[in-house]
Write a protein that holds these residues in place. Structure first.
Motif, short mmCIF file in Angstrom:
data_model
loop_
_atom_site.label_atom_id
_atom_site.label_comp_id
_atom_site.label_asym_id
_atom_site.label_seq_id
_atom_site.Cartn_x
_atom_site.Cartn_y
_atom_site.Cartn_z
N ASP A 105 -13.89 -2.54 -10.48
CA ASP A 105 -12.89 -2.65 -9.41
C ASP A 105 -13.52 -2.24 -8.09
N TYR A 106 -13.11 -2.94 -7.01
CA TYR A 106 -13.44 -2.52 -5.65
C TYR A 106 -12.17 -1.92 -5.08
N VAL A 107 -12.28 -0.72 -4.51
CA VAL A 107 -11.13 -0.06 -3.90
C VAL A 107 -11.44 0.10 -2.41
N PRO A 108 -10.82 -0.75 -1.56
CA PRO A 108 -11.09 -0.69 -0.13
C PRO A 108 -10.59 0.63 0.49
N GLN A 109 -11.19 0.95 1.61
CA GLN A 109 -10.79 2.15 2.35
C GLN A 109 -9.30 2.03 2.70
N GLY A 110 -8.56 3.11 2.48
CA GLY A 110 -7.13 3.12 2.77
C GLY A 110 -6.28 2.60 1.62
N LYS A 111 -6.90 2.30 0.48
CA LYS A 111 -6.17 1.81 -0.70
C LYS A 111 -6.45 2.71 -1.89
N GLN A 112 -5.64 2.58 -2.91
CA GLN A 112 -5.84 3.27 -4.19
C GLN A 112 -5.18 2.46 -5.28
N CYS A 113 -5.52 2.79 -6.52
CA CYS A 113 -4.89 2.10 -7.64
C CYS A 113 -3.45 2.58 -7.77
N ALA A 114 -2.53 1.64 -7.95
CA ALA A 114 -1.12 2.01 -8.09
C ALA A 114 -0.91 2.88 -9.33
N GLN A 115 -1.58 2.53 -10.41
CA GLN A 115 -1.49 3.27 -11.66
C GLN A 115 -2.49 4.41 -11.58
N ARG A 116 -2.06 5.60 -11.17
CA ARG A 116 -2.99 6.70 -10.94
C ARG A 116 -3.67 7.13 -12.24
N VAL A 117 -2.97 7.12 -13.35
CA VAL A 117 -3.60 7.45 -14.64
C VAL A 117 -3.80 6.12 -15.37
N VAL A 157 -15.55 2.02 -17.07
CA VAL A 157 -14.87 1.67 -15.82
C VAL A 157 -15.80 2.01 -14.66
N LEU A 158 -16.02 1.03 -13.79
CA LEU A 158 -16.76 1.23 -12.55
C LEU A 158 -15.80 0.97 -11.40
N MET A 159 -15.59 1.97 -10.56
CA MET A 159 -14.74 1.80 -9.37
C MET A 159 -15.60 2.07 -8.15
N PHE A 160 -15.75 1.05 -7.30
CA PHE A 160 -16.55 1.18 -6.09
C PHE A 160 -15.63 1.35 -4.90
N ALA A 161 -15.81 2.44 -4.14
CA ALA A 161 -15.09 2.62 -2.88
C ALA A 161 -15.83 1.78 -1.84
N VAL A 162 -15.12 0.87 -1.19
CA VAL A 162 -15.77 -0.05 -0.26
C VAL A 162 -15.11 -0.01 1.11
N ASN A 163 -15.92 -0.30 2.12
CA ASN A 163 -15.43 -0.39 3.48
C ASN A 163 -15.51 -1.86 3.88
N GLY A 173 -19.10 4.72 -2.25
CA GLY A 173 -19.19 5.61 -3.40
C GLY A 173 -18.82 4.87 -4.67
N VAL A 174 -19.10 5.52 -5.79
CA VAL A 174 -18.80 4.91 -7.08
C VAL A 174 -18.26 6.00 -8.01
N TRP A 175 -17.34 5.62 -8.85
CA TRP A 175 -16.83 6.49 -9.91
C TRP A 175 -16.98 5.71 -11.21
N GLY A 176 -17.50 6.37 -12.21
CA GLY A 176 -17.65 5.73 -13.51
C GLY A 176 -17.07 6.61 -14.59
N GLY A 177 -16.32 6.02 -15.48
CA GLY A 177 -15.73 6.74 -16.60
C GLY A 177 -15.74 5.88 -17.84
N ILE A 178 -15.54 6.55 -18.98
CA ILE A 178 -15.46 5.83 -20.25
C ILE A 178 -14.16 6.25 -20.92
N SER A 179 -13.39 5.26 -21.34
CA SER A 179 -12.12 5.51 -22.01
C SER A 179 -12.23 5.19 -23.49
N ASN A 180 -11.57 6.00 -24.32
CA ASN A 180 -11.53 5.73 -25.76
C ASN A 180 -10.48 4.69 -26.11
N GLY A 181 -9.72 4.26 -25.14
CA GLY A 181 -8.66 3.29 -25.41
C GLY A 181 -8.56 2.29 -24.27
#
Length: 197
Positions: A105-117, A157-163, A173-181
């Motif tokens: 996912d690309y997350v532009p500046q000033g935005k966030q995922c609606a589903q926080r969890v 999951v790869l989430m890139f903060a983009v301008n 920036g980048v955030w990476g996580g691994i989910s079991n589900g």
């Protein structure tokens, strides 16, 4: 070699004839032609077609630089380089084509995922450190990921903060996580929360 004689070598009669011709031509200059520009009703569709062609031709011919690159490293890791903020699903498709269950996912500046969890069962950070910067001194731009850390049934999951306001876009920036589900999709909404799954 000059095949024409210099002007000074011309006979006097020819000199006079040439001077008369030049003076006659300059006195009888044609009246300026009044140009009529096309009307906007005719010009607008033509300009629209020209703009569409300018966009479509490189797309059809595959011109231009790639928006991203995924390169395999000798140690089994991958380097993901983003050159233009365009289509995260293309990177996702590339990684899935290599056999890795990854969401990008690309997350532009000033935005966030609606589903926080986005997942109820994240692998602890210490066990899921699969995204890193390239080693110091490396000339390879991008992020090094170790997709072997994603086990069967897990999702990376790869989430890139983009301008997007920068000329070509910049990954901040980048955030990476691994989910079991399963992982919920990132539907973008206004907000400025830090990247997290």
């Amino acid at each position: 070699m000059n095949t024409f004689p210099d002007e000074r070598d011309l006979p006097e009669a020819r000199h006079r004839q040439l001077r008369q011709f030049v003076l006659t031509e300059t006195r009888e200059a044609p009246a300026p032609v009044r140009r009529r520009f096309p009307r906007p009703a005719v010009l607008a569709p033509v300009l629209g077609l020209a703009a569409a062609a300018a966009v479509a031709v490189p797309l059809l011919l595959g011109g231009g630089a790639p928006a991203y690159a995924v390169e395999a490293n000798p140690d089994g890791t991958l380097t993901v380089s983003i050159f233009e903020i365009k289509d995260p699903k293309a990177i996702e498709g590339n990684l899935r084509g290599l056999g890795y269950n990854v969401i990008v996912d690309y997350v532009p500046q000033g935005k966030q995922c609606a589903q926080r969890v986005r997942s109820q069962d994240w692998v602890p950070r210490e066990q899921a450190d699969w995204v890193n910067l390239p080693p110091d001194g490396s000339e390879v731009p991008g992020y090094v990921i170790d997709p072997k850390m994603i086990k069967p049934g897990q999702t990376g999951v790869l989430m890139f903060a983009v301008n997007e306001h920068h000329v070509a876009g910049v990954v901040a920036g980048v955030w990476g996580g691994i989910s079991n589900g399963p992982v919920a999709p990132c539907d973008l909404v206004d907000g400025d929360a830090p990247l997290e799954g």
